[in-house]
Design an enzyme around this catalytic site. Structure first.
Site, PDB file in Angstrom:
ATOM      1  N   ILE A   1       0.891  -1.242   0.032  1.00 33.95           N
ATOM      2  CA  ILE A   1      -0.277   0.075   0.037  1.00 33.95           C
ATOM      3  C   ILE A   1       0.809   1.096  -0.050  1.00 33.95           C
ATOM      4  CG2 ILE A   1      -2.095  -0.995   0.874  1.00 33.95           C
ATOM      5  CD1 ILE A   1      -1.181   0.127   3.622  1.00 33.95           C
ATOM      6  N   GLY A   2       2.056   1.154   0.127  1.00 34.04           N
ATOM      7  CA  GLY A   2       2.998   2.499   0.102  1.00 34.04           C
ATOM      8  C   GLY A   2       4.464   1.650   0.196  1.00 34.04           C
TER       9      GLY A   2
ATOM     10  N   GLY B   1       8.617   3.778   1.047  1.00 31.67           N
ATOM     11  CA  GLY B   1       9.399   5.066   1.215  1.00 31.67           C
ATOM     12  C   GLY B   1      10.850   4.793   1.205  1.00 31.67           C
ATOM     13  N   GLY B   2      11.686   5.581   1.501  1.00 31.35           N
ATOM     14  CA  GLY B   2      13.092   5.272   1.270  1.00 31.35           C
ATOM     15  C   GLY B   2      13.484   4.159   1.969  1.00 31.35           C
ATOM     16  N   TYR B   3      12.911   3.764   3.060  1.00 32.23           N
ATOM     17  CA  TYR B   3      13.711   2.740   3.943  1.00 32.23           C
ATOM     18  C   TYR B   3      12.724   1.600   4.015  1.00 32.23           C
ATOM     19  CZ  TYR B   3      15.849   7.211   5.587  1.00 32.23           C
ATOM     20  OH  TYR B   3      16.457   8.319   5.631  1.00 32.23           O
ATOM     21  N   SER B   4      11.622   1.401   3.613  1.00 33.76           N
ATOM     22  CA  SER B   4      10.724   0.590   3.872  1.00 33.76           C
ATOM     23  C   SER B   4       9.478   0.402   2.680  1.00 33.76           C
ATOM     24  CB  SER B   4       9.741   0.894   5.229  1.00 33.76           C
ATOM     25  OG  SER B   4       9.212   2.145   4.811  1.00 33.76           O
TER      26      SER B   4
ATOM     27  N   ILE C   1       5.234  -0.829   2.734  1.00 33.00           N
ATOM     28  CA  ILE C   1       4.246  -0.865   3.643  1.00 33.00           C
ATOM     29  C   ILE C   1       3.016  -1.753   2.996  1.00 33.00           C
ATOM     30  CG2 ILE C   1       2.343   0.486   4.541  1.00 33.00           C
ATOM     31  CD1 ILE C   1       5.649   2.082   4.166  1.00 33.00           C
TER      32      ILE C   1
ATOM     33  N   ASP D   1      11.358  15.064   9.888  1.00 39.10           N
ATOM     34  CA  ASP D   1      11.120  14.830   8.598  1.00 39.10           C
ATOM     35  C   ASP D   1       9.368  15.262   8.226  1.00 39.10           C
ATOM     36  OD1 ASP D   1      11.590  14.225   5.523  1.00 39.10           O
ATOM     37  OD2 ASP D   1      11.289  12.153   5.947  1.00 39.10           O
TER      38      ASP D   1
HETATM   39  N1  LIG Z   1      -0.603   3.211   8.563  1.00 39.81           N
HETATM   40  C1  LIG Z   1      -0.628   3.581   7.343  1.00 39.81           C
HETATM   41  N2  LIG Z   1      -1.833   3.497   6.665  1.00 39.81           N
HETATM   42  C2  LIG Z   1      -1.754   3.564   5.343  1.00 39.81           C
HETATM   43  N3  LIG Z   1      -0.812   3.840   4.690  1.00 39.81           N
HETATM   44  C3  LIG Z   1       0.465   4.149   5.192  1.00 39.81           C
HETATM   45  C4  LIG Z   1       0.643   4.075   6.402  1.00 39.81           C
HETATM   46  N4  LIG Z   1       1.687   4.047   6.862  1.00 39.81           N
HETATM   47  C5  LIG Z   1       2.374   4.497   5.509  1.00 39.81           C
HETATM   48  N5  LIG Z   1       1.404   4.369   4.736  1.00 39.81           N
HETATM   49  C6  LIG Z   1       1.954   4.635   3.087  1.00 39.81           C
HETATM   50  O1  LIG Z   1       3.213   4.273   2.813  1.00 39.81           O
HETATM   51  C7  LIG Z   1       3.780   5.636   2.586  1.00 39.81           C
HETATM   52  C8  LIG Z   1       5.520   5.533   3.017  1.00 39.81           C
HETATM   53  O2  LIG Z   1       5.420   5.331   4.593  1.00 39.81           O
HETATM   54  P1  LIG Z   1       6.369   6.118   5.443  1.00 39.81           P
HETATM   55  O3  LIG Z   1       6.586   7.682   5.134  1.00 39.81           O
HETATM   56  O4  LIG Z   1       6.283   5.599   6.863  1.00 39.81           O
HETATM   57  O5  LIG Z   1       7.701   5.117   4.940  1.00 39.81           O
HETATM   58  P2  LIG Z   1       9.398   5.543   4.889  1.00 39.81           P
HETATM   59  O6  LIG Z   1      10.108   4.363   4.432  1.00 39.81           O
HETATM   60  O7  LIG Z   1       9.741   5.840   6.333  1.00 39.81           O
HETATM   61  O8  LIG Z   1       9.312   6.783   4.004  1.00 39.81           O
HETATM   62  P3  LIG Z   1      10.442   8.022   3.812  1.00 39.81           P
HETATM   63  O9  LIG Z   1      11.201   7.952   2.446  1.00 39.81           O
HETATM   64  O10 LIG Z   1       9.593   9.143   3.943  1.00 39.81           O
HETATM   65  O11 LIG Z   1      11.267   7.902   5.198  1.00 39.81           O
HETATM   66  C9  LIG Z   1       3.149   6.868   3.312  1.00 39.81           C
HETATM   67  O12 LIG Z   1       3.490   8.107   2.626  1.00 39.81           O
HETATM   68  C10 LIG Z   1       1.773   6.150   2.994  1.00 39.81           C
HETATM   69  O13 LIG Z   1       1.297   6.684   1.743  1.00 39.81           O
END
Ligand SMILES: Nc1ncnc2c1ncn2[C@@H]1O[C@H](COP(=O)(O)OP(=O)(O)OP(=O)(O)O)[C@@H](O)[C@H]1O
Length: 349
Positions: free
Chosen positions: A52-53, A55-58, A60, A170
């Site tokens: 569902i999503g 990011g740079g580190y993960s 979801i 951030d």
């Molecule tokens: N609890 C949630 N419910 C629904 N969508 C989510 C949830 N958590 C994250 N997402 C989706 O996943 C995307 C990335 O999440 P997140 O920013 O926590 O990841 P990250 O790897 O830390 O990203 P970044 O590159 O910003 O560090 C969010 O922008 C959102 O679209």
């Protein structure tokens, strides 16, 4: 707005390194947070079938708890360095409890390189997607001001009301998630720092590229003072908040996808005018900056737009000591945005 001119000083606060209890199996930790095994998270996500999503580190994934209750599983990319990011995010989320901060429901931790966070699921995704001009739905003005107010409350909580205090590090629209009623929750505490102000010291195991990723933050949102000094402070969150307010008002990305132009630069002439003059800003200029999709919105109030732009202008000021604290922002929004009281947002949460 004059209350923003008050300079606020912050003390340093000690870092608490308490680790959460790590247990194996799917059992409850601290009463409400559950620790899962690898089999447990595979089963929750039907073997990571729905992304569902990312990011740079993960990545979801959608997870299903008992019944039809949905959750989101944030799986950190497997590596020694990102395991530390996972641990830090876990430890911070275990401390936080606020209506506008994403709730931690559980986690998986192999104590080596792999970790995942089970979070409440926010069905409307992130604010950046909702403001995007290709989004089917136009976010109404009253939802935009409610979101700004709720984010300010979340920042006020981590900066001033929780112990030890936390800098998010951030603040950006893709880290603001929306529920079905467009109430927001701040997420992604992977860059957060505990304590009032801390010098970012990348670990020696980082590659030059990864050092850059951790230091520079997200393009379009990063406080120029942080870029110059590497010192993370609460005021860098306030700067990020200022950029989010500009996005809410203009409907534009923090960095334009077509021209690579930063919104803070596009908005600079208007912001200077707001900061330099005591006179009212010319309505025409405000309208030019405003998201054109709001022109048919009955909830739009141009005085509120001006107030929001004033708040953004003060949040983006340099040096950082001239920026307001989060509680000053919250107070100003309550006093100057009448619609918030109609939305039931003016009350303390
Ligand atoms: N609890 C949630 N419910 C629904 N969508 C989510 C949830 N958590 C994250 N997402 C989706 O996943 C995307 C990335 O999440 P997140 O920013 O926590 O990841 P990250 O790897 O830390 O990203 P970044 O590159 O910003 O560090 C969010 O922008 C959102 O679209």
């Amino acid at each position: 707005m004059s209350c923003f001119l008050t300079c606020v000083r912050f003390d340093d606060s000690a870092t608490d390194n308490n680790k959460p209890t790590t247990v194996t199996g799917s059992i409850s930790v601290s009463g409400v947070v559950t620790c899962y095994t690898r089999d447990g998270i595979e089963s929750l996500t039907s073997n990571f079938s729905t992304l569902i999503g990312s990011g740079g580190y993960s990545n979801i994934y959608l997870a299903r708890l008992s019944g039809s209750y949905k959750a989101a599983l944030k799986v950190h990319v497997s590596s020694h360095r990102l395991y530390q990011v996972f641990r830090s995010e876990l430890e911070i989320l275990l401390r936080l409890q606020h209506p506008h901060i994403v709730k931690l429901l559980g986690y998986f931790d192999d104590s080596e390189e792999n970790g995942a966070l089970l979070l409440e699921y926010l069905p409307q995704g992130n604010l950046q997607e909702k403001l995007n001009r290709y989004s089917k739905q136009v976010l109404p003005w009253r939802n935009r001001i409610a979101i700004a107010f709720q984010v300010a409350q979340a920042i006020e909580y981590i900066h001033e009301k929780c112990c030890p205090q936390i800098v998010h590090g951030d603040i950006k629209s893709s880290n603001i998630l929306l529920d079905k009623d467009f109430n927001c929750k701040l997420c992604d505490f992977g860059s957060a720092k505990v304590g009032f102000s801390s010098m970012v010291q990348p670990s020696t195991t980082m590659s030059p590229r990864s050092k850059q990723v951790r230091m520079v933050g997200s393009p379009g949102y990063t406080d120029p003072h942080y870029l110059r000094t590497g010192i993370a402070s609460k005021k860098m969150d306030i700067y990020g908040f200022g950029v989010v307010v500009l996005e809410l008002v203009s409907g534009k990305d923090a960095v334009s996808a077509e021209r690579g132009e930063m919104l803070v630069h596009t908005a600079a002439p208007l912001i200077h005018e707001i900061l330099d003059s005591n006179a009212d800003i010319v309505e025409e200029k405000v309208r030019q900056f405003l998201d054109p999709r709001l022109s048919r919105d009955n909830s739009l109030d141009l005085e509120e737009v001006k107030t929001m732009l004033g708040v953004a202008a003060f949040c983006l000021r340099s040096p950082p000591s001239l920026r307001p604290s989060a509680s000053q922002v919250v107070k100003t929004l309550v006093q100057k945005i009448p619609s918030l009281s109609f939305l039931g947002c003016g009350k303390e949460e």
